[in-house]
Scaffold this active site. Sequence first.
Site, PDB file in Angstrom:
ATOM      1  N   TYR A   1     -42.342   9.091  92.357  1.00 51.53           N
ATOM      2  CA  TYR A   1     -42.809   8.545  93.627  1.00 51.53           C
ATOM      3  C   TYR A   1     -41.645   7.997  94.451  1.00 51.53           C
ATOM      4  O   TYR A   1     -41.695   7.897  95.663  1.00 51.53           O
ATOM      5  CB  TYR A   1     -43.837   7.428  93.404  1.00 51.53           C
ATOM      6  CG  TYR A   1     -45.246   7.970  93.298  1.00 51.53           C
ATOM      7  CD1 TYR A   1     -45.707   8.928  94.198  1.00 51.53           C
ATOM      8  CD2 TYR A   1     -46.113   7.521  92.313  1.00 51.53           C
ATOM      9  CE1 TYR A   1     -46.984   9.436  94.104  1.00 51.53           C
ATOM     10  CE2 TYR A   1     -47.401   8.023  92.216  1.00 51.53           C
ATOM     11  CZ  TYR A   1     -47.838   8.982  93.126  1.00 51.53           C
ATOM     12  OH  TYR A   1     -49.095   9.486  93.043  1.00 51.53           O
TER      13      TYR A   1
ATOM     14  N   GLU B   1     -24.941   1.315 101.807  1.00 43.97           N
ATOM     15  CA  GLU B   1     -24.429   2.022 100.629  1.00 43.97           C
ATOM     16  C   GLU B   1     -23.824   3.384 100.971  1.00 43.97           C
ATOM     17  O   GLU B   1     -23.083   3.957 100.176  1.00 43.97           O
ATOM     18  CB  GLU B   1     -25.523   2.149  99.571  1.00 43.97           C
ATOM     19  CG  GLU B   1     -26.761   2.850 100.055  1.00 43.97           C
ATOM     20  CD  GLU B   1     -27.920   2.769  99.069  1.00 43.97           C
ATOM     21  OE1 GLU B   1     -27.867   1.949  98.148  1.00 43.97           O
ATOM     22  OE2 GLU B   1     -28.867   3.553  99.237  1.00 43.97           O
TER      23      GLU B   1
ATOM     24  N   CYS C   1     -44.431  22.856  80.478  1.00 47.97           N
ATOM     25  CA  CYS C   1     -43.858  21.772  79.682  1.00 47.97           C
ATOM     26  C   CYS C   1     -44.966  20.879  79.111  1.00 47.97           C
ATOM     27  O   CYS C   1     -45.656  21.279  78.187  1.00 47.97           O
ATOM     28  CB  CYS C   1     -42.814  21.024  80.488  1.00 47.97           C
ATOM     29  SG  CYS C   1     -41.576  20.283  79.416  1.00 47.97           S
ATOM     30  N   LEU C   2     -45.222  19.696  79.692  1.00 44.33           N
ATOM     31  CA  LEU C   2     -46.315  18.877  79.167  1.00 44.33           C
ATOM     32  C   LEU C   2     -47.641  19.641  79.274  1.00 44.33           C
ATOM     33  O   LEU C   2     -48.514  19.512  78.409  1.00 44.33           O
ATOM     34  CB  LEU C   2     -46.407  17.553  79.936  1.00 44.33           C
ATOM     35  CG  LEU C   2     -47.504  16.605  79.445  1.00 44.33           C
ATOM     36  CD1 LEU C   2     -47.245  16.131  78.026  1.00 44.33           C
ATOM     37  CD2 LEU C   2     -47.645  15.402  80.368  1.00 44.33           C
TER      38      LEU C   2
ATOM     39  N   ARG D   1     -38.489  16.291  75.232  1.00 46.81           N
ATOM     40  CA  ARG D   1     -38.105  15.824  73.904  1.00 46.81           C
ATOM     41  C   ARG D   1     -38.966  16.455  72.824  1.00 46.81           C
ATOM     42  O   ARG D   1     -38.514  16.707  71.732  1.00 46.81           O
ATOM     43  CB  ARG D   1     -38.302  14.314  73.790  1.00 46.81           C
ATOM     44  CG  ARG D   1     -37.351  13.516  74.600  1.00 46.81           C
ATOM     45  CD  ARG D   1     -37.408  12.022  74.271  1.00 46.81           C
ATOM     46  NE  ARG D   1     -36.410  11.367  75.101  1.00 46.81           N
ATOM     47  CZ  ARG D   1     -36.636  10.993  76.349  1.00 46.81           C
ATOM     48  NH1 ARG D   1     -37.809  11.180  76.901  1.00 46.81           N
ATOM     49  NH2 ARG D   1     -35.673  10.439  77.057  1.00 46.81           N
TER      50      ARG D   1
ATOM     51  N   HIS E   1     -39.299  25.156  82.407  1.00 46.16           N
ATOM     52  CA  HIS E   1     -39.705  24.999  83.812  1.00 46.16           C
ATOM     53  C   HIS E   1     -39.350  26.249  84.616  1.00 46.16           C
ATOM     54  O   HIS E   1     -38.275  26.304  85.221  1.00 46.16           O
ATOM     55  CB  HIS E   1     -39.016  23.773  84.424  1.00 46.16           C
ATOM     56  CG  HIS E   1     -39.499  22.478  83.848  1.00 46.16           C
ATOM     57  ND1 HIS E   1     -40.596  21.815  84.350  1.00 46.16           N
ATOM     58  CD2 HIS E   1     -39.061  21.757  82.798  1.00 46.16           C
ATOM     59  CE1 HIS E   1     -40.803  20.713  83.643  1.00 46.16           C
ATOM     60  NE2 HIS E   1     -39.887  20.655  82.688  1.00 46.16           N
TER      61      HIS E   1
ATOM     62  N   GLU F   1     -40.358  27.077  87.368  1.00 47.06           N
ATOM     63  CA  GLU F   1     -40.318  26.799  88.818  1.00 47.06           C
ATOM     64  C   GLU F   1     -38.901  26.624  89.352  1.00 47.06           C
ATOM     65  O   GLU F   1     -38.665  26.776  90.543  1.00 47.06           O
ATOM     66  CB  GLU F   1     -41.168  25.558  89.149  1.00 47.06           C
ATOM     67  CG  GLU F   1     -40.654  24.208  88.664  1.00 47.06           C
ATOM     68  CD  GLU F   1     -41.137  23.829  87.268  1.00 47.06           C
ATOM     69  OE1 GLU F   1     -41.457  24.740  86.474  1.00 47.06           O
ATOM     70  OE2 GLU F   1     -41.178  22.612  86.957  1.00 47.06           O
TER      71      GLU F   1
HETATM   72  N1  GLN Z   1     -43.203  14.510  77.748  1.00 50.62           N
HETATM   73  C1  GLN Z   1     -42.983  15.817  77.183  1.00 50.62           C
HETATM   74  C2  GLN Z   1     -41.715  15.876  76.361  1.00 50.62           C
HETATM   75  O1  GLN Z   1     -40.849  15.042  76.516  1.00 50.62           O
HETATM   76  C3  GLN Z   1     -42.958  16.877  78.270  1.00 50.62           C
HETATM   77  C4  GLN Z   1     -41.825  16.732  79.254  1.00 50.62           C
HETATM   78  C5  GLN Z   1     -42.004  17.525  80.508  1.00 50.62           C
HETATM   79  O2  GLN Z   1     -43.104  17.945  80.821  1.00 50.62           O
HETATM   80  N2  GLN Z   1     -40.942  17.754  81.270  1.00 50.62           N
HETATM   81  O3  GLN Z   1     -41.550  16.756  75.569  1.00 50.62           O
END
Ligand code: GLN
Length: 526
Positions: free
Chosen positions: A54, A148, A376-377, A457, A501, A503
């Site tokens: 955000y 800055e 990813c997530l 991670r 990713h 994208e």
């Molecule tokens: N939180 C998840 C992880 O760390 C996915 C990270 C993400 O979507 N960029 O693996």
Amino acid sequence: MTKYIFITGGVVSSLGKGISGASIGKLLQLYGFKVTMIKFDPYINIDPGTMNPYQHGEIFVTKDGTESDLDLGTYERFLDISTSKANTNTAGDIYQTVINRERIGGYNGATVQVIPHITDEIKKRFMALKDNCDVSIIEIGGTVGDIEGLPFMESVRQFQLENKKEDTLSIHVTLVPFIAAACELKTKPTQHSVNKLREIGILPDIIICRTERRIKTMLKKKISLFCNVKEECVIEALDVSPIYYIPETLHKQNVDSLIMERLNIKPKKKFDKTWFKKIKSTRVFSKIISVAIVGKYVTLKDAYKSIDESIDIAAAELGAKAEVRYFRAEDKDIVEKLKSCDAVLVPGGFGCRGVNGKIKAIAYARENKIPFLGICLGMQCSIIEAARNLAKLEGANSTEFNKNTKYPVVKIIDEQKNVKYMGGTMRLGNYKAEIRKNTLAHSLYGVDEVDERHRHRYEMNPEFIDILEKVGFYVSAYHNGVLPEIVEIKTHPFFIGVQFHPEFKSRPMKAHPIFVGFIDATLKNK
Ligand code: GLN
């Protein structure tokens, strides 16, 4: 000799300095010049990796695993280049370098000061990519007048003084607002902004005026007179959509010729209009689809900037228009809301907020054969959903959300710890994925191996692959034969989850195969 174009901004932020710079870079590329872009952000964070989306919008990840400003995504998409650490700098990173050097006696007892030590480090970084390009476009983040930002502006001034006039050029991007009550465009903010810049010692060569209305000749004359730039160097930048039309609007105002003349460079080839033509040809569409993004940061479009662009680019390539609609994963009636959409995308993210909603959205897409893409997530949630609902592993989870889950289908695994990390404990940047034959992933990519960008991670736990494959949830790509990279369901029109990713690798001339497949399936499913 490398030429340098400095882009500064005035009046307000978010004027599109990155897009203006990248559009100019594109025009120079179309004349055969090798172009790069470098971003300087005046904030104190070392990089935006730890910032809330955000605050900052999307974190763009480069091939070498640098977590950077989303402007680098704009540079990559416009210029079709791959950026890296050298393309992004922050005040925090620059100060840290200088302070570290001071600690090891690198300044021979001198008092370390903003001028010359910080400014020297900034100037060194202006030149970081000079051996790889003909023109380096340098964007200074923030707005002229920011406290800055001063060391950066001062560095531009010094750099211009220390180099030949024909080797550097300064462009100022400002706002010319329309005041409805007076029914007039106002130039005063631009005058103030340019005055501020001149006070610092930077004289703009070109002023790009962001505006909602056409700027008439009279007004251009006024800006020219008060801001001390030639009238033909006052450039109108109307809002246009898609943004890939901007290079052409600048070309029509001769910005490219003005720049080449001022920098004393001759085109390396005949101006290549293919890019303009291709962008135009893909923007004629007959079909409209709607794609739901079920995420956390849904009120700020910039939080999913590259995904938004990737969907738009893929749809355009298929002669369609995709309307992207954002939904808050935490909303109780999330599934009800999705019923108005043709496809579901669950993006990346961190932390457990909204995860249950994401899982519900995925179950809805899987059961109702709605095209689904998990990133990813989003992919990790699709594994949890399949484990709970297809393999009946009750309470299956990622250890990110429940450390003590009986079925840790997503976790930080030992093999992953052997991967050499660029930063912290995250898998960041490019990693190879080997794609299994006869899979949806293979049919999309058409190759056996790809490089994709990572930022996470946790990984799918390989111990559960057999169980999940028995219920029709397949792993279709691995890293090093161990870490699952892509998952899919074969009996579904399009259900795919990717650990990376995609994208970040879409380009307006080269839509990403995963997004093309996703949009194509949505069009066919409609
Ligand atoms: N939180 C998840 C992880 O760390 C996915 C990270 C993400 O979507 N960029 O693996």
